[in-house]
Design an enzyme around this catalytic site. Structure first.
Site, short mmCIF file in Angstrom:
data_model
loop_
_atom_site.label_atom_id
_atom_site.label_comp_id
_atom_site.label_asym_id
_atom_site.label_seq_id
_atom_site.Cartn_x
_atom_site.Cartn_y
_atom_site.Cartn_z
N ALA A 14 49.58 45.73 40.76
CA ALA A 14 49.30 45.19 42.08
C ALA A 14 47.79 45.15 42.24
O ALA A 14 47.12 46.17 42.07
CB ALA A 14 49.93 46.06 43.16
N ASP A 254 42.66 35.77 31.66
CA ASP A 254 44.10 35.80 31.41
C ASP A 254 44.67 34.39 31.33
O ASP A 254 45.53 34.10 30.49
CB ASP A 254 44.82 36.59 32.51
CG ASP A 254 44.36 38.03 32.58
OD1 ASP A 254 44.02 38.59 31.51
OD2 ASP A 254 44.32 38.59 33.68
#
Length: 315
Positions: A14, A254
């Site tokens: 998170a 990413d």
């Protein structure tokens, strides 16, 4: 015939994000924006980025049995990622504390939580999954021993992509399978300096050469706004950047890794896959957040079309 185009083995966090006018120095407190919570983690980010581009994607990860874990699982499924192999329990869901300054640069501190409990045993229980995709991608926000177990059980002919982030001393058995090893400037220096007393100079081609000497089959060095550099036994080649106005760089690496890994599985050369990944990363930095910023294949095509129109007008 594979069940998936890409399998991602990695972390899920998170992301707790605060905007700041400037990042604090040692002992300093600064005021920031309201806290926002987003699904993140390098593994989860890469899975969502690939799925959003159209790749059939599966994720092997571990979440806590808590609200953050439910948020992350829901986000994966909403993006189209197969979460059948995502484990639950063992520790709270991992958390990343992120500050973002007005230029879009970020600083991140990660509490691994359940990511640290993704174990070699979890990998051994997922051997069928390792054979279900042409490319397996991993990162280092999970235990290195777990990454090493992936390498040991990797089927013949399956390509292994490792984003060495956060950087660590990599065992020879892992390095020997990386195709490519993906690092940014900081990661290149850390990984190479574990094995050499000679500091890297300012030339990315020399960084790649030093990294190749450690054993990977190929290397990709990401250079932010300067694009990337790819290298293998045949030499090194730059990959030009795509000029955009950066709003938030969170998750851009990413998005790059996911796009490159997916395109390698489709048969692209390393240079072509990296060129596509640069465009995906450029599209991602034009929006705020990590997963929320990841583009679809159509959005990448639109970026390409806009660049072509600009080139026509200026040419």
């Amino acid at each position: 015939m594979y069940d998936y185009d890409l399998l991602v083995v990695g972390s899920a966090n998170a992301d707790l994000v605060i905007g700041v006018e400037r990042r604090p120095g040692p002992g300093e407190t600064v005021l920031g924006s309201d806290l926002s919570v987003h699904p993140g983690g390098k593994g989860a980010n890469q899975a969502v980025a690939a799925a959003r581009l159209g790749a059939r994607t599966a994720l092997l990860a571990r979440l806590g049995d808590d609200a953050h874990g439910r948020l992350l699982r829901d986000a994966q499924e909403a993006a189209g990622v197969d979460t059948s192999w995502v484990r639950s329990g063992g520790a709270p869901t991992g958390v990343a504390l992120i500050t973002v300054d007005p230029s879009g640069d970020n600083s991140i501190v990660v509490s691994p939580g359940a990511n640290g409990r993704l174990s070699p045993a979890d990998v051994r229980e997922s051997t069928a999954l390792l054979a279900s995709a042409p490319v397996v991608s991993a990162q280092l926000e999970i235990p290195l021993e777990t990454v090493a177990e992936v390498v040991r059980l990797l089927p013949s002919g399956t390509r292994f992509v490792l984003n060495a982030s956060p950087p660590a001393r990599l065992p020879a058995e892992v390095l020997a399978v990386c195709d490519p090893l993906i690092v940014n400037e900081h990661e290149a220096r850390v990984v190479s300096e574990h094995a050499s007393a000679t500091p890297l100079d300012g030339d990315p081609a020399n960084w790649a050469k030093a990294l190749l000497a450690l054993g990977p089959r190929s290397v990709v060095v990401t250079l932010g706004g300067h694009g990337a550099l790819v290298a293998d036994g045949g030499g090194a080649a730059p990959v030009p950047a795509v000029p955009v106005r950066a709003v938030d760089t969170t998750g851009a690496g990413d998005a790059f890794t996911a796009a490159l890994a997916w395109r390698l599985g489709t048969g692209d050369t390393l240079s072509d896959a990296a060129a596509y990944a640069v465009r995906v990363g450029a599209a991602a930095v034009t929006k705020r957040g990590a997963q929320a910023s990841f583009p679809t294949a159509q959005e990448v095509a639109s970026l390409d079309a806009a660049r072509a129109r600009l080139a026509d007008r200026t040419g």
